[in-house]
Scaffold this motif. Structure first.
Motif, PDB file in Angstrom:
ATOM      1  N   UNK A 140     -12.113  -4.635  -1.837  1.00  0.00           N
ATOM      2  CA  UNK A 140     -12.771  -3.850  -0.646  1.00  0.00           C
ATOM      3  C   UNK A 140     -12.406  -2.288  -0.787  1.00  0.00           C
ATOM      4  N   UNK A 186     -11.562  -3.523 -11.953  1.00  0.00           N
ATOM      5  CA  UNK A 186     -10.291  -3.177 -12.869  1.00  0.00           C
ATOM      6  C   UNK A 186      -9.170  -3.480 -12.008  1.00  0.00           C
ATOM      7  N   UNK A 190      -7.620  -7.176 -14.019  1.00  0.00           N
ATOM      8  CA  UNK A 190      -6.338  -7.053 -14.911  1.00  0.00           C
ATOM      9  C   UNK A 190      -5.158  -7.368 -14.426  1.00  0.00           C
ATOM     10  N   UNK A 237      -7.575  -6.394 -22.309  1.00  0.00           N
ATOM     11  CA  UNK A 237      -7.496  -4.965 -21.312  1.00  0.00           C
ATOM     12  C   UNK A 237      -8.503  -3.838 -21.916  1.00  0.00           C
ATOM     13  N   UNK A 244     -15.360   0.708 -17.838  1.00  0.00           N
ATOM     14  CA  UNK A 244     -15.265   1.683 -16.839  1.00  0.00           C
ATOM     15  C   UNK A 244     -15.461   3.195 -17.313  1.00  0.00           C
ATOM     16  N   UNK A 248     -13.942   7.369 -12.749  1.00  0.00           N
ATOM     17  CA  UNK A 248     -12.460   6.998 -12.416  1.00  0.00           C
ATOM     18  C   UNK A 248     -12.358   7.750 -11.206  1.00  0.00           C
ATOM     19  N   UNK A 254      -5.556   7.071  -2.006  1.00  0.00           N
ATOM     20  CA  UNK A 254      -4.787   5.865  -1.168  1.00  0.00           C
ATOM     21  C   UNK A 254      -4.228   6.461   0.110  1.00  0.00           C
TER      22      UNK A 254
ATOM     23  N   UNK B 109      -3.198   2.412 -16.579  1.00  0.00           N
ATOM     24  CA  UNK B 109      -4.239   1.372 -17.000  1.00  0.00           C
ATOM     25  C   UNK B 109      -3.624   0.020 -17.386  1.00  0.00           C
ATOM     26  N   UNK B 111      -1.351  -3.232 -17.606  1.00  0.00           N
ATOM     27  CA  UNK B 111      -0.877  -4.202 -16.686  1.00  0.00           C
ATOM     28  C   UNK B 111       0.839  -3.906 -16.572  1.00  0.00           C
ATOM     29  N   UNK B 195       3.337   7.904  -3.183  1.00  0.00           N
ATOM     30  CA  UNK B 195       2.793   6.935  -3.961  1.00  0.00           C
ATOM     31  C   UNK B 195       3.731   6.237  -4.881  1.00  0.00           C
ATOM     32  N   UNK B 258      -5.265  11.344  11.189  1.00  0.00           N
ATOM     33  CA  UNK B 258      -6.053  11.916  10.381  1.00  0.00           C
ATOM     34  C   UNK B 258      -7.563  11.845  11.079  1.00  0.00           C
TER      35      UNK B 258
END
Lengths: 255, 267
Positions: A140, A186, A190, A237, A244, A248, A254, B109, B111, B195, B258
């Motif tokens: 989402x 992605x 993954x 992968x 992609x 990016x 976030x 990228x 995993x 982060x 914000x």
């Protein structure tokens, strides 16, 4: 200012040691036998090991189903959230993003316990539903982001030129939001293809996914075979990330 | 009408999404060892969690401590390493810049399991015994790229003349760095730090592969072993509830502020 470029040197060394070298080591170990001789044996073993092949196929299947379900459920949600006429509340957006911040194992455990209490038999069904629970926010969020920033005048222009709302949606908004969908894929595909603890929780150890097999081999000191399996996963992968290329820019931001 | 259905869909999805956590939160207020078995209201599990008065507590408390300490160290080191690196990368040109950006993208990228296995093989190859230090190093590896990517945009947006002006006006490079450059990079550094901190808190797979066999547990690996043993430690329920409420309050306040700020900007 130019000699400042040397400031990147410590990190460059760090990256070579902790990122490049470990990946090279996966390749080296994958093509060696226990004694350190060059061999294709580990891959031959994988292709002859029906158990591993089946698990591999199942992992891909689960990952594809999970990703498809996340798009199906997540796209409409993202579309509604980004549409000012349908949703004014910022709280709902935060509520959709928040699960991304909570430890995935905890959320999975809570889901598994809920299934357990409702008397639902743990198995493939719960595995897929549980994974959709875990990964839906990751689908989402990027789609919402791109829809929210999309220039509204494109849709207006299409409508002015006589497109029906349905046509505006399929011919203008969906194609323009594809980069968001790709980032979402992605972020969902993954992790699902590589997960190991989550599948164990959601099926009560009944169903193994590919990640579990890698983990079992590494933990029982079958490093070479484990490395070969990791390399197989890296190839998958690699193929997915070709999708992609350089779209990016949606993923960041976030915080 | 359309709006009504849209809102129904959104809230239905949210209710289903949050059902498991609400379920855990409800049952954190009862004493029963078995989840789903209501034996009357009680805050005993919360008391146990805070006083550490329960079986196997030692290990849960240590796991929580380890998680926080590892996340703090990893976030601090990656913020410093990543900021310095970002300044360097910003001033680089051509092939070298491309190469380092590519390497920087790999941990994001990859995993988790690949990062974990590859670092595990590295430590085996170098004959480094695994434990606290290797876990922290591994966390720095996957956290730093996020810091670099949070700081770099600040550098590209910055007007380089301001820094030059400080030098022309007699500031030493160090003073100019501290008084001009760092304040401008601060927002990027802070979001990079947050982060990195949350990535480290959340991590399971990388810790799992790099912690060795000395019995080091973080919250994730503790939950993993606990769940595999069968019964879930009841005190984990209040733990999950507290973390959930904490994050909810934090995110809502940040986001509401914000939104309010952007509204006042517009007026």
């Amino acid at each position: 200012m130019s000699k400042r470029s040397t400031w990147a040197l410590p990190y460059a060394i760090f990256l070579v040691l902790f990122v490049a070298l470990p990946l090279i080591l996966i390749m080296v170990y994958a093509f060696q036998d226990g004694a350190g001789n060059f061999t294709f044996g580990n891959f031959a073993k994988f292709f002859r090991d029906t158990d591993a092949i089946n698990t591999f196929a199942l992992s891909l299947e689960v990952a594809i189903e999970n990703t498809a379900l996340c798009i199906l459920l997540g796209y409409p949600a993202a579309w509604i959230l980004a549409n000012k006429k349908l949703n004014k509340s910022a709280v709902t957006i935060v509520l959709f993003i928040m699960p991304m911040w909570i430890n995935a194992l905890m959320r999975t455990l809570a889901t598994a316990e809920l299934f357990h209490m409702l008397g639902i038999q743990l198995g493939k069904g719960t595995l897929i539903v549980g994974m959709v629970y875990d990964y839906l926010p990751f689908m989402i969020y990027p789609i919402y982001n791109i829809l929210d920033r999309m220039d509204k005048s494109y849709a207006e222009a299409a409508a002015d030129l006589g497109a029906t709302p349905w046509q505006v949606f399929w011919k203008v908004q969906v194609p323009l939001s594809m980069p968001g969908v790709i980032s979402g894929v992605m972020m969902v595909f993954m992790p699902t293809v590589s997960t190991f603890a989550i599948s164990e929780f959601l099926t009560n150890n009944k169903i193994k996914l590919f990640g579990t097999i890698i983990q079992e081999n590494i933990n029982s000191s079958m490093w070479n075979y484990g490395a070969a399996l990791s390399l197989v996963m890296l190839v998958i992968i690699g193929i997915t990330s070709l999708l992609q290329d350089n779209k990016k820019e949606v993923s960041g931001g976030i915080v | 009408m359309k709006k009504f259905f849209a809102q129904c869909y959104i809230w239905l999805l949210l209710i289903v999404l949050y059902a498991p956590i609400v379920f855990i939160a409800v049952f954190s207020f009862t004493e029963s060892k078995v989840l789903g078995n209501w034996t009357g209201f009680s805050t005993k599990l919360y008391e146990n969690l805070f006083t550490g008065n329960m079986q196997g507590t030692g290990s849960l408390m240590t796991a929580i401590q380890n998680t926080v300490i590892i996340a703090l160290i990893a976030a601090c080191v990656s913020t410093i390493l990543g900021t310095v690196a970002a300044i360097g990368i910003h001033n680089m040109r051509g092939k070298a810049k491309q190469a380092i950006s590519l390497l920087n993208n790999i941990p994001m990228l990859n995993p988790d399991i690949i990062t974990g296995v590859s670092l595990f093989l590295l430590f085996v190859f170098l004959h480094i015994s695994q434990g606290y230090v290797t876990v922290v190093l591994a966390h720095i590896t996957f956290c730093t790229p996020y810091v670099v990517l949070s700081v770099l945009p600040r550098l590209t947006q910055m007007n380089p003349n301001i820094y030059e002006a400080a030098l022309d006006l007699g500031a030493t490079p160090f003073v100019a760095l501290r008084k001009v450059l760092l304040p401008m990079l601060k927002p990027g550094m802070i979001s990079g730090f947050i982060l990195a901190f949350t990535m480290s808190l959340d991590d399971f797979a990388v810790t799992f592969f790099t912690r060795g066999t000395i019995g080091l547990d973080t919250l994730s690996t503790y939950i993993y072993t606990d769940a595999r043993k069968g019964g879930l430690t009841p005190e984990l329920r209040p733990m999950i509830t507290i973390m959930f409420v904490g994050i909810l309050i934090l995110l809502i306040t940040i986001n509401l502020r914000k939104i309010r700020n952007s509204k006042t900007d517009r007026e």
